[in-house]
Design a protein around this motif. Structure first.
Motif, short mmCIF file in Angstrom:
data_model
loop_
_atom_site.label_atom_id
_atom_site.label_comp_id
_atom_site.label_asym_id
_atom_site.label_seq_id
_atom_site.Cartn_x
_atom_site.Cartn_y
_atom_site.Cartn_z
N THR A 1 0.83 -1.20 0.00
CA THR A 1 0.00 0.00 0.00
C THR A 1 0.86 1.25 0.00
O THR A 1 1.98 1.26 0.51
CB THR A 1 -0.94 0.04 1.22
OG1 THR A 1 -0.16 0.30 2.41
CG2 THR A 1 -1.71 -1.26 1.38
N TYR A 2 0.29 2.30 -0.56
CA TYR A 2 0.92 3.62 -0.60
C TYR A 2 -0.12 4.59 -0.03
O TYR A 2 -0.94 5.13 -0.78
CB TYR A 2 1.32 3.99 -2.04
CG TYR A 2 2.16 2.92 -2.70
CD1 TYR A 2 3.55 3.01 -2.73
CD2 TYR A 2 1.56 1.81 -3.29
CE1 TYR A 2 4.32 2.02 -3.33
CE2 TYR A 2 2.32 0.81 -3.89
CZ TYR A 2 3.70 0.93 -3.91
OH TYR A 2 4.44 -0.07 -4.51
N SER B 1 -3.22 4.27 -2.52
CA SER B 1 -2.93 3.45 -3.70
C SER B 1 -2.42 2.08 -3.24
O SER B 1 -1.84 1.97 -2.16
CB SER B 1 -1.88 4.12 -4.58
OG SER B 1 -2.27 5.43 -4.92
N GLU B 2 -2.65 1.08 -4.08
CA GLU B 2 -2.20 -0.28 -3.74
C GLU B 2 -1.70 -1.00 -4.98
O GLU B 2 -2.35 -0.94 -6.05
CB GLU B 2 -3.36 -1.08 -3.11
CG GLU B 2 -3.85 -0.49 -1.80
CD GLU B 2 -5.09 -1.15 -1.23
OE1 GLU B 2 -5.43 -0.84 -0.08
OE2 GLU B 2 -5.72 -1.97 -1.93
N ALA B 3 -0.57 -1.66 -4.84
CA ALA B 3 -0.07 -2.56 -5.87
C ALA B 3 -0.42 -3.97 -5.41
O ALA B 3 0.04 -4.41 -4.35
CB ALA B 3 1.43 -2.41 -6.05
N ASP C 1 -7.49 1.75 -17.81
CA ASP C 1 -6.33 0.89 -18.06
C ASP C 1 -5.91 0.93 -19.53
O ASP C 1 -6.23 0.03 -20.31
CB ASP C 1 -6.67 -0.54 -17.62
CG ASP C 1 -5.46 -1.45 -17.59
OD1 ASP C 1 -4.32 -0.92 -17.58
OD2 ASP C 1 -5.63 -2.68 -17.60
N TYR D 1 -3.62 5.52 -16.65
CA TYR D 1 -3.88 4.90 -15.35
C TYR D 1 -4.31 6.01 -14.39
O TYR D 1 -4.21 7.20 -14.70
CB TYR D 1 -2.62 4.21 -14.81
CG TYR D 1 -1.36 5.01 -15.07
CD1 TYR D 1 -1.04 6.11 -14.27
CD2 TYR D 1 -0.54 4.72 -16.15
CE1 TYR D 1 0.07 6.88 -14.53
CE2 TYR D 1 0.58 5.50 -16.42
CZ TYR D 1 0.89 6.58 -15.60
OH TYR D 1 1.99 7.35 -15.87
N THR E 1 -4.10 8.07 -10.71
CA THR E 1 -3.20 8.43 -9.61
C THR E 1 -4.04 8.98 -8.45
O THR E 1 -5.22 9.31 -8.63
CB THR E 1 -2.17 9.47 -10.06
OG1 THR E 1 -2.88 10.68 -10.42
CG2 THR E 1 -1.36 8.98 -11.25
N ARG F 1 -3.49 -0.84 -14.68
CA ARG F 1 -2.31 -1.69 -14.81
C ARG F 1 -2.63 -3.19 -14.63
O ARG F 1 -1.85 -3.95 -14.03
CB ARG F 1 -1.23 -1.29 -13.80
CG ARG F 1 -0.71 0.14 -13.86
CD ARG F 1 0.13 0.45 -15.08
NE ARG F 1 1.01 -0.64 -15.50
CZ ARG F 1 2.19 -0.91 -14.93
NH1 ARG F 1 2.64 -0.15 -13.94
NH2 ARG F 1 2.91 -1.91 -15.36
N SER G 1 -1.69 -9.16 -11.63
CA SER G 1 -1.29 -7.96 -10.88
C SER G 1 -2.14 -6.78 -11.34
O SER G 1 -2.55 -6.71 -12.49
CB SER G 1 0.19 -7.65 -11.12
OG SER G 1 1.02 -8.67 -10.61
N TRP H 1 -3.18 -2.32 -10.15
CA TRP H 1 -3.00 -1.11 -9.34
C TRP H 1 -4.38 -0.58 -9.01
O TRP H 1 -5.24 -0.50 -9.88
CB TRP H 1 -2.21 -0.10 -10.17
CG TRP H 1 -2.06 1.30 -9.67
CD1 TRP H 1 -2.73 2.40 -10.12
CD2 TRP H 1 -1.12 1.77 -8.70
NE1 TRP H 1 -2.27 3.53 -9.48
CE2 TRP H 1 -1.28 3.17 -8.59
CE3 TRP H 1 -0.16 1.14 -7.90
CZ2 TRP H 1 -0.53 3.96 -7.73
CZ3 TRP H 1 0.59 1.92 -7.04
CH2 TRP H 1 0.41 3.30 -6.96
N CYS H 2 -4.63 -0.25 -7.74
CA CYS H 2 -5.94 0.35 -7.42
C CYS H 2 -5.77 1.56 -6.52
O CYS H 2 -4.87 1.61 -5.67
CB CYS H 2 -6.91 -0.67 -6.84
SG CYS H 2 -6.68 -1.12 -5.14
#
Length: 344
Positions: free
Chosen positions: A155-156, A243-245, A273, A280, A282, A296, A308, A310-311
Motif C-alpha cells: 500500500t501507498y 494506492s495499492e499494488a 487501463d 492509469y 493516480t 495496470r 497484478s 493497481w488500485c
C-alpha cells in the motif's frame, strides 16, 4: 418521515466528509446532529447548504436517534458505541474497535451486504480499515469468478489516513524544505515530506505492523477466511487517496482481458487501463471521487494463474465516510430499521 442521524466526531476529517456525503446522496434524514467532545461545542460544520452547531456527545440523548455514524476514534467508540446501541440507535463505527468482534458485522456493501443483518446482536456495524475497503471491492468480483488463493499487496497510503495533524505535518515539513526552516516531526516516526515511511500503526511480535495485520484479518472476515494475504503498508507524502499494488494468485486460470471486463462491470469499480503514458489513475485524480479505480491489469507469469493490478481510492470517502453512509443506506433500503419518530 425520515430518519434521525447523529455524526460523532463531526469536526474531524472523516466526520466532515460524512456530513457532506449524507447531503450529497440525499440520505432520507429529517434530522442530522453533529456531535463531538465538549471542547468542540459550538463549532460550526457544514451539512449541504446548512450549517450545524456541534453539540457535546457527553450530554446527548440517543433514544430518539436511528443511526449514529461514529468517527471519534477507538477509545471513544469502545466506551460509547455499546451505550448508544443500548438506546436503540444503530452505530456504524469507523474505528478498529469492533472489526474483529464476531457479534459485529464488518461491511463493505458491494462485497458482503447480506452480512449486515447481524447488527441486531449489539446494534453495532463496523466499517473496515480504509486500505481494506478498496482492496476487497476490487477482489470480490475476481474471487467470485476465479477463487483467490493468495494476495500480496503493497500500500501507498496518504497522510489523511492519520488525521488532520498528519496532513498539517506534511504541509509544514514541505514548506520547511523549500524555506530551509527547522523541520518538526511529531505525528510520524520519521520525516514524511519527500520521503516514504514503511510503518503504519505499531509493530507486532512477528514484525508486521498492526495495519498489515488488519488488512489480513479484515479481508478474511469480509471476503473469505481461506484467502491468504500478506501486506506491506507504507505512508507516502500524498494528502488524500490510498494506492495499492496488488498481486493475486487464483485457483482457476484468468487472463488480463477477462479480469478487465469483469472489473469494468463490478459495482464500485472503475477501470482506467490504457497501455500508454498516463493511461492509469493516480491519487490526485481519485480524490473526491467514490469509485475504486483499477489500472495496470496484467498477467503474472511467475506464478500459475497470477494477476497484478493497481488500485486507487479516496480514503476519506470509500475508505471511511462513503462506506459508512452506504451501510446506513443498506439498513434503510432493506427495511432493517424504521424511523423511531414515525413509529412513535
Amino acid at each position: 418521515m425520515g430518519y434521525s442521524v447523529a455524526v460523532v466526531g463531526a469536526t474531524g476529517n472523516v466526520g466532515r466528509e460524512m456530513l457532506a456525503i449524507l447531503a450529497e446522496r440525499g440520505f432520507p434524514a429529517d434530522e442530522v446532529v453533529a456531535l463531538a467532545s465538549r471542547r468542540s461545542m459550538g463549532v460550526e460544520v457544514s451539512y449541504g447548504d446548512k450549517t450545524l452547531k456541534v453539540k457535546a456527545l457527553e450530554n446527548f440523548d440517543f433514544t430518539g436517534t436511528d443511526i449514529c455514524l461514529m468517527s471519534a476514534g477507538g477509545t471513544v467508540s469502545k466506551e460509547w458505541s455499546p451505550r448508544i446501541g443500548a438506546q436503540g440507535c444503530v452505530v456504524i463505527d469507523n474505528s478498529s474497535t469492533w472489526r474483529t468482534d464476531p457479534d459485529v458485522p464488518l461491511i463493505v456493501p458491494e462485497v458482503n451486504a447480506d452480512a449486515v443483518a447481524g447488527f441486531t446482536k449489539k446494534n453495532i456495524i463496523a466499517n473496515p480499515n480504509c486500505s481494506t475497503a478498496q482492496l476487497v471491492v476490487a477482489l470480490k468480483p475476481l474471487h467470485d469468478a476465479f477463487t483467490i488463493k493468495r494476495v500480496v499487496v503493497a500500500t501507498y497510503q496518504s497522510v489523511s489516513g492519520a488525521g488532520k495533524d498528519a496532513m498539517d505535518e506534511l504541509f509544514s515539513q514541505t514548506r520547511a524544505v523549500f524555506t530551509a526552516s527547522e523541520m518538526e516531526t511529531k505525528k510520524f516516526p520519521k520525516r514524511i515530506a519527500f520521503n516514504l515511511i514503511p510503518q503504519i500503526d505499531v509493530f507486532m511480535e512477528d514484525g508486521s505492523t498492526k495495519e498489515e495485520w488488519k488488512m489480513m484479518v479484515e479481508t478474511k472476515k469480509i471476503l473469505d477466511p481461506k484467502i491468504k494475504l500478506t501486506a506491506t503498508c507504507v505512508r507516502v507524502p500524498v494528502f488524500v487517496s490510498h494506492s495499492e499494488a496488488v498481486n493475486v494468485e487464483f485457483e482457476q486460470p484468468v487472463t488480463a482481458d477477462e479480469a478487465r471486463a469483469l472489473l469494468a462491470r463490478a459495482p464500485g469499480c472503475l477501470v482506467i487501463d490504457k497501455h500508454e503514458p498516463g493511461g492509469y489513475i493516480t491519487p490526485v485524480e481519485a480524490t473526491g471521487e467514490d469509485a475504486t479505480y483499477i489500472s495496470r491489469i496484467r498477467e503474472d507469469s511467475t506464478v500459475d494463474n497470477g494477476l497484478s493490478f493497481w488500485c486507487v481510492s479516496d480514503n476519506l470517502r470509500k475508505g471511511a465516510a462513503l462506506n459508512s453512509v452506504q451501510i446506513a443506506e443498506l439498513l434503510v433500503n432493506r427495511k432493517l430499521i424504521s424511523p423511531k419518530k414515525q413509529a412513535a
